[in-house]
Design a protein around this motif. Structure first.
Motif, PDB file in Angstrom:
ATOM      1  N   ARG A  62     -26.403   5.852  93.136  1.00 34.40           N
ATOM      2  CA  ARG A  62     -27.831   6.269  92.776  1.00 34.40           C
ATOM      3  C   ARG A  62     -28.098   7.440  93.221  1.00 34.40           C
ATOM      4  O   ARG A  62     -28.060   7.710  94.394  1.00 34.40           O
ATOM      5  N   ARG A  63     -28.597   8.463  92.347  1.00 28.99           N
ATOM      6  CA  ARG A  63     -29.065   9.769  92.762  1.00 28.99           C
ATOM      7  C   ARG A  63     -30.710   9.564  92.642  1.00 28.99           C
ATOM      8  O   ARG A  63     -31.164   9.330  91.574  1.00 28.99           O
ATOM      9  N   GLY A  64     -31.410  10.200  93.922  1.00 30.82           N
ATOM     10  CA  GLY A  64     -32.705  10.269  93.540  1.00 30.82           C
ATOM     11  C   GLY A  64     -33.420   8.928  93.274  1.00 30.82           C
ATOM     12  O   GLY A  64     -32.992   7.983  93.220  1.00 30.82           O
ATOM     13  N   PRO A  65     -34.695   9.540  92.782  1.00 27.59           N
ATOM     14  CA  PRO A  65     -35.655   8.188  92.772  1.00 27.59           C
ATOM     15  C   PRO A  65     -35.472   7.393  91.119  1.00 27.59           C
ATOM     16  O   PRO A  65     -36.053   6.382  90.937  1.00 27.59           O
TER      17      PRO A  65
ATOM     18  N   GLY B 299     -18.414  -7.241  77.014  1.00 28.63           N
ATOM     19  CA  GLY B 299     -17.996  -7.957  78.386  1.00 28.63           C
ATOM     20  C   GLY B 299     -18.174  -6.876  79.509  1.00 28.63           C
ATOM     21  O   GLY B 299     -17.499  -7.279  80.456  1.00 28.63           O
ATOM     22  N   GLU B 300     -18.551  -5.925  79.301  1.00 33.28           N
ATOM     23  CA  GLU B 300     -18.625  -4.611  80.458  1.00 33.28           C
ATOM     24  C   GLU B 300     -19.997  -4.915  81.141  1.00 33.28           C
ATOM     25  O   GLU B 300     -20.924  -3.950  81.241  1.00 33.28           O
ATOM     26  N   LYS B 301     -20.147  -5.894  81.934  1.00 34.14           N
ATOM     27  CA  LYS B 301     -21.296  -6.083  82.645  1.00 34.14           C
ATOM     28  C   LYS B 301     -21.571  -5.179  83.948  1.00 34.14           C
ATOM     29  O   LYS B 301     -22.890  -4.821  83.812  1.00 34.14           O
ATOM     30  N   GLU B 302     -20.629  -4.860  84.613  1.00 31.06           N
ATOM     31  CA  GLU B 302     -20.726  -3.818  85.713  1.00 31.06           C
ATOM     32  C   GLU B 302     -21.204  -2.721  85.053  1.00 31.06           C
ATOM     33  O   GLU B 302     -22.164  -1.863  85.752  1.00 31.06           O
ATOM     34  N   ARG B 303     -20.722  -2.091  84.121  1.00 32.81           N
ATOM     35  CA  ARG B 303     -20.895  -0.842  83.382  1.00 32.81           C
ATOM     36  C   ARG B 303     -22.668  -1.045  82.956  1.00 32.81           C
ATOM     37  O   ARG B 303     -23.360   0.261  83.127  1.00 32.81           O
ATOM     38  N   ALA B 304     -22.791  -2.194  82.260  1.00 35.97           N
ATOM     39  CA  ALA B 304     -24.277  -2.220  81.952  1.00 35.97           C
ATOM     40  C   ALA B 304     -25.344  -2.311  83.069  1.00 35.97           C
ATOM     41  O   ALA B 304     -26.291  -1.355  83.081  1.00 35.97           O
ATOM     42  N   GLU B 305     -24.719  -2.844  84.163  1.00 32.10           N
ATOM     43  CA  GLU B 305     -25.777  -2.628  85.274  1.00 32.10           C
ATOM     44  C   GLU B 305     -25.734  -1.228  85.912  1.00 32.10           C
ATOM     45  O   GLU B 305     -26.911  -1.080  86.351  1.00 32.10           O
ATOM     46  N   SER B 306     -24.748  -0.516  85.763  1.00 29.96           N
ATOM     47  CA  SER B 306     -24.757   0.857  86.294  1.00 29.96           C
ATOM     48  C   SER B 306     -25.815   1.552  85.868  1.00 29.96           C
ATOM     49  O   SER B 306     -26.155   2.321  86.180  1.00 29.96           O
ATOM     50  N   LEU B 307     -26.015   1.482  84.262  1.00 27.34           N
ATOM     51  CA  LEU B 307     -27.191   2.153  83.603  1.00 27.34           C
ATOM     52  C   LEU B 307     -28.374   1.930  84.207  1.00 27.34           C
ATOM     53  O   LEU B 307     -29.123   2.891  84.571  1.00 27.34           O
ATOM     54  N   LEU B 308     -28.678   0.557  84.470  1.00 23.10           N
ATOM     55  CA  LEU B 308     -30.012   0.213  85.134  1.00 23.10           C
ATOM     56  C   LEU B 308     -30.053   0.856  86.360  1.00 23.10           C
ATOM     57  O   LEU B 308     -31.272   0.957  86.784  1.00 23.10           O
ATOM     58  N   ASP B 309     -28.960   0.943  87.218  1.00 19.25           N
ATOM     59  CA  ASP B 309     -29.240   1.650  88.682  1.00 19.25           C
ATOM     60  C   ASP B 309     -29.858   2.858  88.504  1.00 19.25           C
ATOM     61  O   ASP B 309     -30.161   3.210  89.457  1.00 19.25           O
ATOM     62  N   GLY B 310     -29.700   3.544  87.409  1.00 22.79           N
ATOM     63  CA  GLY B 310     -30.337   4.969  87.194  1.00 22.79           C
ATOM     64  C   GLY B 310     -31.710   5.130  87.106  1.00 22.79           C
ATOM     65  O   GLY B 310     -32.326   6.160  86.775  1.00 22.79           O
ATOM     66  N   LEU B 311     -32.367   3.926  86.754  1.00 22.31           N
ATOM     67  CA  LEU B 311     -33.563   3.724  86.230  1.00 22.31           C
ATOM     68  C   LEU B 311     -34.553   3.602  87.310  1.00 22.31           C
ATOM     69  O   LEU B 311     -34.425   3.111  88.782  1.00 22.31           O
ATOM     70  N   SER B 312     -35.827   4.547  87.407  1.00 25.96           N
ATOM     71  CA  SER B 312     -36.730   4.305  88.556  1.00 25.96           C
ATOM     72  C   SER B 312     -37.120   2.684  88.772  1.00 25.96           C
ATOM     73  O   SER B 312     -37.208   2.025  87.758  1.00 25.96           O
ATOM     74  N   ARG B 313     -37.950   2.539  89.837  1.00 28.24           N
ATOM     75  CA  ARG B 313     -38.147   1.153  90.019  1.00 28.24           C
ATOM     76  C   ARG B 313     -39.369   0.553  89.201  1.00 28.24           C
ATOM     77  O   ARG B 313     -39.089  -0.709  88.423  1.00 28.24           O
TER      78      ARG B 313
ATOM     79  N   LYS C 297     -41.061  -2.566  84.465  1.00 23.48           N
ATOM     80  CA  LYS C 297     -41.631  -2.880  83.415  1.00 23.48           C
ATOM     81  C   LYS C 297     -40.908  -3.208  82.156  1.00 23.48           C
ATOM     82  O   LYS C 297     -41.626  -3.783  81.320  1.00 23.48           O
ATOM     83  N   ASN C 298     -39.768  -3.228  82.155  1.00 24.26           N
ATOM     84  CA  ASN C 298     -38.973  -3.414  81.217  1.00 24.26           C
ATOM     85  C   ASN C 298     -37.981  -4.413  81.631  1.00 24.26           C
ATOM     86  O   ASN C 298     -37.071  -4.919  80.698  1.00 24.26           O
ATOM     87  N   ALA C 299     -38.267  -4.958  82.555  1.00 24.82           N
ATOM     88  CA  ALA C 299     -37.331  -6.193  83.184  1.00 24.82           C
ATOM     89  C   ALA C 299     -37.265  -7.428  82.284  1.00 24.82           C
ATOM     90  O   ALA C 299     -36.195  -7.886  82.324  1.00 24.82           O
ATOM     91  N   ARG C 300     -38.428  -7.721  81.553  1.00 21.09           N
ATOM     92  CA  ARG C 300     -38.174  -8.774  80.757  1.00 21.09           C
ATOM     93  C   ARG C 300     -37.066  -8.690  79.593  1.00 21.09           C
ATOM     94  O   ARG C 300     -36.459  -9.515  79.487  1.00 21.09           O
ATOM     95  N   ALA C 301     -37.218  -7.580  78.936  1.00 21.10           N
ATOM     96  CA  ALA C 301     -36.435  -7.221  77.909  1.00 21.10           C
ATOM     97  C   ALA C 301     -34.887  -7.244  78.531  1.00 21.10           C
ATOM     98  O   ALA C 301     -33.999  -7.753  78.001  1.00 21.10           O
ATOM     99  N   VAL C 302     -34.690  -6.555  79.703  1.00 21.43           N
ATOM    100  CA  VAL C 302     -33.361  -6.586  80.181  1.00 21.43           C
ATOM    101  C   VAL C 302     -32.871  -8.073  80.651  1.00 21.43           C
ATOM    102  O   VAL C 302     -31.732  -8.527  80.510  1.00 21.43           O
ATOM    103  N   GLY C 303     -33.742  -8.674  81.406  1.00 16.37           N
ATOM    104  CA  GLY C 303     -33.319 -10.173  81.599  1.00 16.37           C
ATOM    105  C   GLY C 303     -32.941 -10.950  80.374  1.00 16.37           C
ATOM    106  O   GLY C 303     -32.129 -11.525  80.402  1.00 16.37           O
ATOM    107  N   GLN C 304     -33.843 -10.819  79.252  1.00 19.23           N
ATOM    108  CA  GLN C 304     -33.438 -11.531  78.182  1.00 19.23           C
ATOM    109  C   GLN C 304     -32.123 -11.352  77.759  1.00 19.23           C
ATOM    110  O   GLN C 304     -31.440 -12.151  77.049  1.00 19.23           O
ATOM    111  N   LEU C 305     -31.907  -9.987  77.564  1.00 11.37           N
ATOM    112  CA  LEU C 305     -30.668  -9.491  77.148  1.00 11.37           C
ATOM    113  C   LEU C 305     -29.522 -10.179  78.038  1.00 11.37           C
ATOM    114  O   LEU C 305     -28.570 -10.495  77.514  1.00 11.37           O
ATOM    115  N   PHE C 306     -29.862 -10.074  79.183  1.00 14.79           N
ATOM    116  CA  PHE C 306     -28.504 -10.773  80.105  1.00 14.79           C
ATOM    117  C   PHE C 306     -28.523 -12.096  79.924  1.00 14.79           C
ATOM    118  O   PHE C 306     -27.227 -12.988  79.726  1.00 14.79           O
TER     119      PHE C 306
END
Lengths: 658, 592
Positions: free
Chosen positions: A504-507, A530-544, A549-558
């Protein structure tokens, strides 16, 4: 001696339409009178080609004057009035001659079929209009707009008799959105009507039309007020009362006054207990109000209605596919997918072109999880003999992320005809999702830099490599894409694709709605691959805060892709900021249930229910949970005490209740 | 000159009531004459404290004879006749001014409010001839349901007050009196078979014993013979015939009577109420609404017409609400229930319906907020009802809040409140507080009954204080009825502690063991975490674990344990289904 029929029209700049109209009556009417109010195009020319007598009449903001000018010139025994955007339906011509030979009738109400909506999505809406009447000197139009002649004739000749001629049909294209926009008809009509209402404030009929125009102009509050005013104290036998009532319901509904709308529905049904449209709209409004019991009653009632009289101007399908479709939606609210499927199939049978039903059927078949079964069912249900049908099916499956099957239908459709660029792009995406990257790239290369889909093609090219973890190939493509000039949001998502997984870079970035929707789409496709880790790597770049705010949509997707633990994490994150979100609690409950933590699941269902007691899914899931627990306890008890028949009996009883 | 009034009464074994009766007329009468027909308690002693004129008269099965004996001993100008279980709602001088201001009358009907329960609004109003001139010609007639007969009806006035209040009888007292009355009535009928009053009273007694089929012929005969001149009897006879027919399921016949008689007495509120009830029972809610509305519109019926208090107000409103609810007009229903509660806050039925309506519409928190804002937590009985309802519906936190946020009108908390609150706290995630409350009850000398003791031990288990839990369980074991719950608790403590449990309980104890386990399970499942409580995951998991272990205990106990658990789960499912049905009934086809 045969009666003679004069066709009368008033026109202005109708070269797009008039040919269709005149062709439909050629050889049927004995003369054609065209009053032109100032065309600057080829309208008059075309009219003359059909042998019309063309007369120029300067426009004075009064439709009646113009129409009466045409009557002055008519020499036939009967007058038929058509607008240029109308035509006579083919089979009506003989009927017209027969009607003109009736001795004891002064005029006819004729069926008109209005085509409404966009041309891609056309609805028909029948009505009755007074357009065929005896030609006499004292029968003249009155009213500047929505000009009337039927009541004038009755005033002049109290013996006059009218008939309804439903077998004579006019087709009207003027309500198609394109045409309405083209002519700015709404504003013209509104201005004229309000002028005339100022002169005649007591004219109920005029006020009705004014209300309808306000409704078309999407000024719903005013529309409701004017329409109610038109209806107050009206004679219940007034021929347009059913339509007026429906417009009041629609206006109240659109003005977000559902309670008033439902009141009018009840009132209207008191007067017209067989009025299918009112039941249908009552059902829609109750559904939106989450009053599902009442909605169910309304739709069932709509289905049981007899053939509707033409002056109700019924909306197509309220007695059939539309109500059936809504019942399917209702069944889904109760998690009753079998019943939902049954209603959707009935809906589609009633109207094979009703795409929403087909889409729902496809969704319920879970095409992504079980493509073979889905295909079998779809083939039984529909015949995919045209390319359009195959492409439509492919598109629906694509939207359901059922890429394998979508590809099959798209290819079938494309074999038969030249494919539109969107379809090519969908095909490429399907190929990516099937890891057929080379074929996908070949298609994507075909979009040149000038093509409007070029950025999307480029993005998918990036994804091709990103999914494969080829970071070196991603970087230059990202730069090329940036060079095209991206919106800030899209740009932020695209940069995320360059991140190293787990680093992760920065905030972190904060995305807007546009960026988030793109990100979720990429996330979904990664999970699909089936690229779960790759998917999560995208989320790593998001601010807290963006993630929260979008965790519900993300959770429902998982959750949708079966990653229960990860889903639980994101839904919990969402709940921290939004502790009163019943839907999140509900999804968490489903996860707990799948993890066999029944007590926790039960508690979560009950919490969801306490926050939204109007949601049937919560009740149904809780009931099913208790029943499941009961069956499991009995199953274990049977293993433990095999000698007791009573346990078996209880188990069978519990199974029957499912 | 101001006329004098004598209270004349006959008594037997009335030590419990007599003082209250005599206190109520203190200063209102000039003379008191009491005839005792054979008391074996302190009745005579009490009577002597109020008057010197206490006489004994041997009982020989004739009420009139005894009463006339009392009349003969009164010297005043007028007689007031009361029974010991009645009280007069009066101030000194009321009776005298009634007589003075209405000269020319020989007697007066006074209103009698017959209480059905202790609830102040729950009574029937009759008019009775209890105040009359002391003349040799005015004597009681009839061995039972004796009446003073005044030959000229126009000489009898009707007074709106003072009111005689009749104390509610316990079921035992009532049935005891009924047996005696029936015997006397049979005797009287034998002597005077055509007397409609006796027929009427026979019907009343049989109906009171729950035998509508025996009551009906007497009441019908009485109704046939009684004329408008006997409206005091004719009015209640109509309603009793209706009540009998209703009890026998002949609704249509009852409706016919209602229609006929309401034409004859279009001002008689109670008939419209009865009609409403009949149509409601037939499921004809739209028609029922019209009858109840008419009852409301009419208000109180005229004097002399026997009247059930509330038919002109809260009773009709409650039933109006019910009919609206059945017709899915929830807004109107709620409105009617609220009005009924406002008119008689002690009549609690509307509160149950309101609670369910709000719960289905607004959810638990919304319901609580609304009920509180509407003042329902400001009334002693309503607070208890609502707390119980919230607890039963699975919201112990809100059940606690009912007590904790009660308004001043609810009165100071009683021991019963404290016990309830302590129990609710155990399952609301506040077991520490619950333990504190129970200590306080103990400290104040209150009792922790065995069922509350179970809750206390549950609280200790949730606190993971297994040592004290065990001690408390052992002392529960020593109490009567404590052994089976203690067995359950000991096993749960041991399952939570080290995962093991003892063998099987004695066979005859098994049902009680299972019942305790189910109660604990049910109560633990009521718990719902508050959204923002810190550390609530840990608290939650305590309840989850206890519930889990209780399930384990039940399934491992015996087949009976499994079956009881299954029956419980079935019950839970059907309760949820019931709620869904309540909410979306017409769409039943989609979910059952």
């Amino acid at each position: 001696m045969e009666s003679r029929i004069s066709l009368c029209m008033i026109v202005k700049d109708e070269e797009q339409n008039i040919r269709r109209c005149l062709q439909s009556v050629a050889g049927t009417v004995d003369e054609i009178i065209v009053v032109d109010t100032g065309s600057t195009d080829g309208t008059c020319q075309i009219a003359r080609e059909f042998g019309a007598l063309v007369h120029s009449f300067p426009w004075n903001d009064n439709f009646s004057d113009a129409r009466n000018a045409s009557l002055e010139l008519a020499t036939g025994d009967w007058i038929l009035f058509l607008d240029a955007d109308e035509e006579l339906a083919g089979e009506s011509r003989e009927v017209l001659r027969r009607l003109a030979n009736e001795k004891n009738v002064e005029g006819y109400f004729i069926k008109i079929i209005n085509y409404v909506g966009n041309e891609g999505w056309v609805e028909t809406c029948p009505d009755l209009v007074f357009r065929l009447f005896k030609n006499r000197k004292d029968y003249r139009f009155r009213g500047a707009i929505h000009e009337q002649i039927a009541d004038v004739i009755l005033e002049r000749n109290s013996q006059a008799r009218y008939q309804i001629a439903e077998d004579l049909v006019i087709l009207h294209y003027g309500y198609l959105d394109r045409q309405i926009k083209a002519k700015d008809k709404k504003n013209r009509n509104l201005a004229l009507l309000s002028q005339e209402l100022n002169r005649n404030p007591d004219n109920r009929h005029l006020r009705y039309h004014y209300g309808v125009e306000l409704y078309r102009a999407e000024r719903f509050d005013e529309a409701a007020a004017e329409l109610v005013r038109a209806a107050n104290g009206i004679d219940p036998n007034t021929i347009y009362l059913p339509k007026l009532l429906r417009y009041i319901v629609l206006a109240y509904h659109a003005a977000r006054k559902p309670e008033q709308a439902l009141e009018i529905v009840q009132l209207g049904l008191g007067l017209f207990p067989n009025y299918a449209d009112l039941y249908y709209y009552g059902g829609l409004i109750s559904y939106e109000q989450k009053d599902y019991g009442r909605a169910y009653e309304f739709f069932q009632k709509a289905l049981s209605m007899p053939e509707q009289p033409a002056h109700y101007a019924p909306f197509g399908g309220t007695r059939g596919f539309r109500s059936l479709y809504q019942l399917g939606q209702l069944a889904e609210v109760f998690l009753n997918h079998e019943e939902a499927m049954r209603y959707y199939i009935l809906s589609l049978r009633d109207n094979p072109h009703f795409t929403p039903a087909l889409e729902s059927i496809t969704r319920l078949l879970k095409p992504q999880e079980d493509p073979v079964y889905t295909k079998k069912c779809l083939e039984q249900l529909c015949e995919f003999c045209t390319p359009q049908a195959n492409l439509l099916m492919g598109q629906i499956l694509f939207r359901q992320s059922a890429y394998k099957l979508a590809l099959e239908y798209l290819e079938r459709g494309m074999d038969q005809q030249e494919a539109a660029p969107e379809i090519l792009l969908w095909k490429a995406i399907c190929l990516i999702q099937l890891r057929r990257y080379l074929e996908a790239l070949r298609i994507l290369e075909g979009f040149g830099p000038d093509h409007r889909l070029y950025p999307l093609a480029k993005l998918n090219k990036i994804l091709c490599f990103w999914f494969q973890g080829k970071r070196r190939k991603v970087r230059p493509l990202v730069e090329e894409l940036f060079a095209l000039g991206l919106s800030q949001d899209t740009g932020a998502v695209v940069s995320l694709l360059q991140n190293y997984p787990g680093r992760r870079r920065g905030p972190g970035v904060t995305l807007g709605d546009e960026g988030m929707s793109l990100l979720l789409d990429i996330l979904m496709r990664a999970l699909d691959l089936g690229e779960k880790e790759r998917a999560e790597s995208l989320l790593d770049g998001l601010s807290r805060e963006c993630l929260s705010k979008n965790a519900r949509a993300v959770g429902q997707l998982f959750y949708r892709y079966g990653h229960l633990k990860t889903a639980e994490y994101y839904l919990g994150l969402y709940l921290e900021a939004n502790p009163e979100c019943p839907e999140t609690l509900f999804t968490l409950a489903e996860i707990k249930e799948r993890q066999n933590a029944c007590i926790e699941a039960g508690e979560l269902y009950r919490r969801a229910l306490a926050l939204d007691p109007a949601e049937p899914r919560y009740y149904v899931s809780l009931i099913r949970l208790y029943e499941k627990m009961r069956r499991e306890i009995l199953r274990e008890a049977i293993d433990k005490y095999p000698e007791l028949p009573v346990l078996r009996r209880l188990f069978e009883e519990a199974n029957q209740e499912i | 000159m101001i006329p004098t009034v004598a209270l004349a009464m006959i008594v037997r074994n009335e030590e419990a009531n007599l003082a209250a009766c005599l206190d109520s007329v203190k200063g209102a009468v000039d003379e008191i004459v009491i005839v005792d027909t054979g008391s074996t308690d302190r009745t005579v002693e009490i009577a002597r404290r109020y008057t010197g004129k206490v006489y004994r008269y041997p009982w020989h099965g004739d009420f009139s004879a005894a009463r006339n004996y009392a009349l003969a001993r009164a010297k005043s100008d007028w007689i007031l006749s009361l029974d010991a279980d009645e009280e007069l709602d009066t101030s000194p001088g009321d009776l005298h001014s009634l007589i003075n201001n209405n000269s020319g009358y020989e007697a007066f009907f006074l209103p009698l409010h017959n209480r059905a329960t202790e609830n102040p609004g729950d009574y029937n109003r009759f008019f009775v001839l209890r105040l009359f001139r002391n003349k040799a010609g005015y004597r009681f007639q009839g061995i039972i349901h004796e009446q003073v007969v005044i030959s000229r009806p126009e000489a009898v006035g009707t007074a709106q007050g003072p009111v005689i209040w009749h104390r509610p009888l316990s079921k035992k007292e009532r049935n005891c009196k009924r047996g005696r009355n029936l015997a006397l009535l049979r005797q009287a009928v034998a002597a005077d078979p055509a007397n409609p009053f006796l027929q009427y009273y026979l019907g009343v007694e049989w109906l009171g014993l729950g035998k509508a089929e025996r009551a009906l012929p007497y009441l019908q005969e009485a109704l046939k013979q009684l004329t408008d001149g006997h409206i005091l009897f004719r009015a209640p006879a109509i309603r009793l015939v209706i009540a009998c027919l209703r009890a026998l399921g002949s609704l249509d016949e009852a409706i016919c009577i209602c229609m006929e008689e309401s034409q004859r007495y279009p001002f008689y509120t109670d008939l419209f109420f009865d009609g409403g009830i009949l149509f409601e029972e037939k499921g004809e809610y739209e028609i029922a609404l019209k009858w109840f509305e008419e009852a409301l519109r009419l208000g109180q019926p005229p004097p002399l017409f026997s009247h059930t208090n509330g038919t002109e107000s809260f009773l009709s409103l409650y039933h109006l609400g019910y009919c609206h609810e059945k017709l899915a007009r929830f807004k109107e229903a709620k409105n009617c229930y609220e009005k009924a509660l406002a008119l008689n806050p002690a009549y609690l039925y509307p509160l149950y319906n309101l609670f369910l309506l709000y719960l289905a519409e607004k959810g638990p928190q919304g319901t609580f907020d609304h009920l509180k804002a509407a003042g329902h937590l400001n009334h002693p009985q309503q607070v208890v009802v609502l707390a119980d309802l919230f607890f039963e519906a699975g919201f112990p936190d809100l059940a606690c809040a009912c007590f904790e946020e009660a308004g001043p009108g609810a009165g100071s908390p009683t021991e019963d409140h404290a016990r309830r609150l302590a129990r609710f706290c155990v399952y609301a995630g506040r077991f520490e507080h619950a333990l504190f409350l129970m200590e306080r009850i103990r400290h104040a000398g209150g009792e922790i009954d065995p069922s509350l003791a179970v809750d206390e031990i549950v609280a200790l288990m949730l606190k993971e204080d297994y040592r004290l839990a065990k001690i408390r369980t052992i002392s529960l074991w020593r109490r009567p009825q404590g052994r089976s719950p203690a067995w359950t608790l000991l096993n749960l403590i041991s399952l939570l502690g080290n995962g093991s449990r003892c063998g099987r309980p004695e066979k005859n104890r098994e049902p009680a063991v299972i019942e305790t386990a189910l109660t604990i399970l049910e109560n633990c499942l009521r718990y719902r975490p508050g959204p923002l409580e810190p550390g609530n995951a840990r608290v939650s998991s305590g309840y989850h674990r206890l519930a889990q272990e209780t399930i384990k205990l039940l399934t491992s106990l015996s087949p009976r344990g499994c079956m009881a658990l299954c029956a419980y789960l079935k019950e839970k499912a059907s309760a949820a289904r019931h709620m869904l049905d309540y909410k979306c009934g017409p769409a039943r086809g989609l979910f059952s």
